[in-house]
Motif scaffolding. Structure first.
Motif, PDB file in Angstrom:
ATOM      1  N   LYS A 101      43.206 -45.282 -86.000  1.00  7.47           N
ATOM      2  CA  LYS A 101      41.691 -45.197 -85.843  1.00  7.47           C
ATOM      3  C   LYS A 101      41.450 -44.163 -84.679  1.00  7.47           C
ATOM      4  N   GLN A 102      40.073 -43.671 -84.661  1.00  9.26           N
ATOM      5  CA  GLN A 102      39.583 -43.069 -83.475  1.00  9.26           C
ATOM      6  C   GLN A 102      39.303 -43.990 -82.666  1.00  9.26           C
ATOM      7  N   ARG A 103      39.070 -43.673 -81.231  1.00 15.58           N
ATOM      8  CA  ARG A 103      38.738 -44.250 -80.322  1.00 15.58           C
ATOM      9  C   ARG A 103      37.185 -44.583 -80.242  1.00 15.58           C
ATOM     10  N   GLU A 104      36.889 -45.829 -80.050  1.00 13.26           N
ATOM     11  CA  GLU A 104      35.650 -46.184 -80.285  1.00 13.26           C
ATOM     12  C   GLU A 104      34.860 -46.910 -79.046  1.00 13.26           C
ATOM     13  N   LEU A 105      33.724 -46.843 -78.759  1.00 13.20           N
ATOM     14  CA  LEU A 105      33.036 -47.363 -77.738  1.00 13.20           C
ATOM     15  C   LEU A 105      32.736 -48.830 -77.729  1.00 13.20           C
ATOM     16  N   VAL A 106      32.971 -49.935 -76.995  1.00 15.69           N
ATOM     17  CA  VAL A 106      32.990 -51.077 -77.239  1.00 15.69           C
ATOM     18  C   VAL A 106      31.811 -51.673 -76.229  1.00 15.69           C
ATOM     19  N   ALA A 107      31.919 -51.385 -75.212  1.00 16.34           N
ATOM     20  CA  ALA A 107      30.738 -51.804 -74.304  1.00 16.34           C
ATOM     21  C   ALA A 107      30.360 -50.590 -73.234  1.00 16.34           C
ATOM     22  N   GLU A 108      29.371 -50.713 -72.731  1.00 18.74           N
ATOM     23  CA  GLU A 108      28.667 -49.787 -71.834  1.00 18.74           C
ATOM     24  C   GLU A 108      27.886 -50.522 -70.786  1.00 18.74           C
ATOM     25  N   MET A 109      27.927 -49.958 -69.532  1.00 17.18           N
ATOM     26  CA  MET A 109      27.295 -50.717 -68.505  1.00 17.18           C
ATOM     27  C   MET A 109      26.552 -49.591 -67.676  1.00 17.18           C
ATOM     28  N   ARG A 110      25.288 -49.841 -67.468  1.00 16.16           N
ATOM     29  CA  ARG A 110      24.567 -48.654 -66.887  1.00 16.16           C
ATOM     30  C   ARG A 110      23.672 -49.398 -65.636  1.00 16.16           C
ATOM     31  N   ASN A 111      23.458 -48.512 -64.768  1.00 13.76           N
ATOM     32  CA  ASN A 111      22.663 -48.844 -63.572  1.00 13.76           C
ATOM     33  C   ASN A 111      23.261 -50.069 -62.801  1.00 13.76           C
ATOM     34  N   GLY A 112      24.575 -50.214 -62.671  1.00 11.81           N
ATOM     35  CA  GLY A 112      25.495 -51.204 -62.025  1.00 11.81           C
ATOM     36  C   GLY A 112      25.442 -52.622 -62.706  1.00 11.81           C
ATOM     37  N   ASP A 142      22.804 -53.398 -64.839  1.00 15.19           N
ATOM     38  CA  ASP A 142      21.306 -53.791 -65.157  1.00 15.19           C
ATOM     39  C   ASP A 142      21.089 -53.662 -66.589  1.00 15.19           C
ATOM     40  N   THR A 143      21.833 -52.904 -67.382  1.00 15.10           N
ATOM     41  CA  THR A 143      21.550 -52.493 -68.544  1.00 15.10           C
ATOM     42  C   THR A 143      23.085 -52.548 -69.221  1.00 15.10           C
ATOM     43  N   THR A 144      23.378 -53.418 -70.327  1.00  7.55           N
ATOM     44  CA  THR A 144      24.552 -53.309 -71.035  1.00  7.55           C
ATOM     45  C   THR A 144      24.512 -53.323 -72.472  1.00  7.55           C
ATOM     46  N   THR A 145      25.278 -52.782 -73.207  1.00  6.90           N
ATOM     47  CA  THR A 145      25.098 -52.320 -74.634  1.00  6.90           C
ATOM     48  C   THR A 145      26.483 -52.560 -74.976  1.00  6.90           C
ATOM     49  N   TYR A 146      26.600 -53.165 -76.544  1.00  6.86           N
ATOM     50  CA  TYR A 146      27.933 -53.713 -76.852  1.00  6.86           C
ATOM     51  C   TYR A 146      27.839 -53.043 -78.393  1.00  6.86           C
ATOM     52  N   ALA A 147      29.053 -52.682 -78.967  1.00  4.02           N
ATOM     53  CA  ALA A 147      29.173 -52.522 -80.320  1.00  4.02           C
ATOM     54  C   ALA A 147      28.935 -53.671 -81.154  1.00  4.02           C
ATOM     55  N   ASP A 148      28.457 -53.737 -82.130  1.00  2.26           N
ATOM     56  CA  ASP A 148      28.144 -54.996 -82.895  1.00  2.26           C
ATOM     57  C   ASP A 148      29.226 -55.986 -83.349  1.00  2.26           C
ATOM     58  N   SER A 149      30.417 -55.138 -83.399  1.00  4.08           N
ATOM     59  CA  SER A 149      31.477 -55.966 -83.762  1.00  4.08           C
ATOM     60  C   SER A 149      31.961 -56.935 -82.523  1.00  4.08           C
ATOM     61  N   VAL A 150      31.397 -56.617 -81.255  1.00  5.27           N
ATOM     62  CA  VAL A 150      32.018 -57.491 -80.217  1.00  5.27           C
ATOM     63  C   VAL A 150      30.808 -58.083 -79.473  1.00  5.27           C
ATOM     64  N   LYS A 151      29.574 -57.972 -79.948  1.00  2.00           N
ATOM     65  CA  LYS A 151      28.542 -58.573 -79.254  1.00  2.00           C
ATOM     66  C   LYS A 151      28.377 -59.997 -79.389  1.00  2.00           C
ATOM     67  N   GLY A 152      28.265 -60.580 -78.322  1.00  2.00           N
ATOM     68  CA  GLY A 152      28.390 -62.084 -78.322  1.00  2.00           C
ATOM     69  C   GLY A 152      29.603 -62.690 -77.851  1.00  2.00           C
ATOM     70  N   ARG A 153      30.576 -61.582 -77.906  1.00  2.00           N
ATOM     71  CA  ARG A 153      31.949 -62.165 -77.329  1.00  2.00           C
ATOM     72  C   ARG A 153      32.395 -61.435 -76.252  1.00  2.00           C
ATOM     73  N   PHE A 154      32.060 -60.173 -76.044  1.00  2.00           N
ATOM     74  CA  PHE A 154      32.637 -59.406 -74.915  1.00  2.00           C
ATOM     75  C   PHE A 154      31.504 -59.272 -73.872  1.00  2.00           C
ATOM     76  N   THR A 155      31.845 -59.398 -72.736  1.00  2.00           N
ATOM     77  CA  THR A 155      31.271 -58.995 -71.327  1.00  2.00           C
ATOM     78  C   THR A 155      31.618 -58.071 -70.539  1.00  2.00           C
ATOM     79  N   ILE A 156      30.655 -56.990 -70.182  1.00  2.00           N
ATOM     80  CA  ILE A 156      31.337 -56.071 -69.458  1.00  2.00           C
ATOM     81  C   ILE A 156      30.545 -56.309 -68.201  1.00  2.00           C
ATOM     82  N   SER A 157      31.384 -56.062 -67.053  1.00  2.00           N
ATOM     83  CA  SER A 157      30.905 -56.413 -65.691  1.00  2.00           C
ATOM     84  C   SER A 157      31.374 -55.623 -64.490  1.00  2.00           C
ATOM     85  N   ARG A 158      31.258 -55.512 -63.280  1.00  2.00           N
ATOM     86  CA  ARG A 158      31.894 -54.993 -62.145  1.00  2.00           C
ATOM     87  C   ARG A 158      32.038 -55.862 -61.034  1.00  2.00           C
ATOM     88  N   ASP A 159      32.916 -55.360 -60.028  1.00  2.00           N
ATOM     89  CA  ASP A 159      33.109 -56.094 -59.044  1.00  2.00           C
ATOM     90  C   ASP A 159      32.069 -55.322 -57.721  1.00  2.00           C
TER      91      ASP A 159
END
Length: 115
Positions: free
Chosen positions: A43-54, A56-73
């Protein structure tokens, strides 16, 4: 030159959890806008989760929404992907990068969900 090093993958049973890490080093300006991608066999590479503005804004693929969380140190240039309730369909090699991807891809980290 920026290096992205992903880690934390492994073999986990369905319903299990994993925490992936992405360490960024080199001439990186910031990790305020980062993303996780995955590529399953054939399969092709797909976007799973995205974080913007440190984070403040996160978006997720429908397939992982509610199960995955992106964050940073905030103290380090490290981005995380917390994955819960894993399913066999989550099996893939996981990568981090900006979105759209700007830096050279790292080697990724293999996640295998299987009983």
């Amino acid at each position: 030159q920026v290096q992205l090093v992903e880690s934390g993958g492994g073999l986990v049973q369905p319903g299990g959890s994993l925490r992936l890490s992405c360490a960024a080093s080199g001439n990186i300006v910031s990790i305020n806008n980062m993303a996780w991608y995955r590529q399953a066999p054939g399969k092709q590479r797909e976007l799973v989760a995205e974080m913007r503005n440190g984070g403040d804004t996160t978006t997720y693929a429908d397939s992982v929404k509610g199960r995955f969380t992106i964050s940073r140190d905030h103290a380090k240039t490290t981005v995380y992907l917390e994955m819960n309730s894993l399913k066999p369909d989550d099996t893939a090699v996981y990568y981090c990068n900006t979105h759209p991807p700007y830096y050279t891809w790292g080697q990724g980290t293999q996640v295998t969900v299987s009983s």
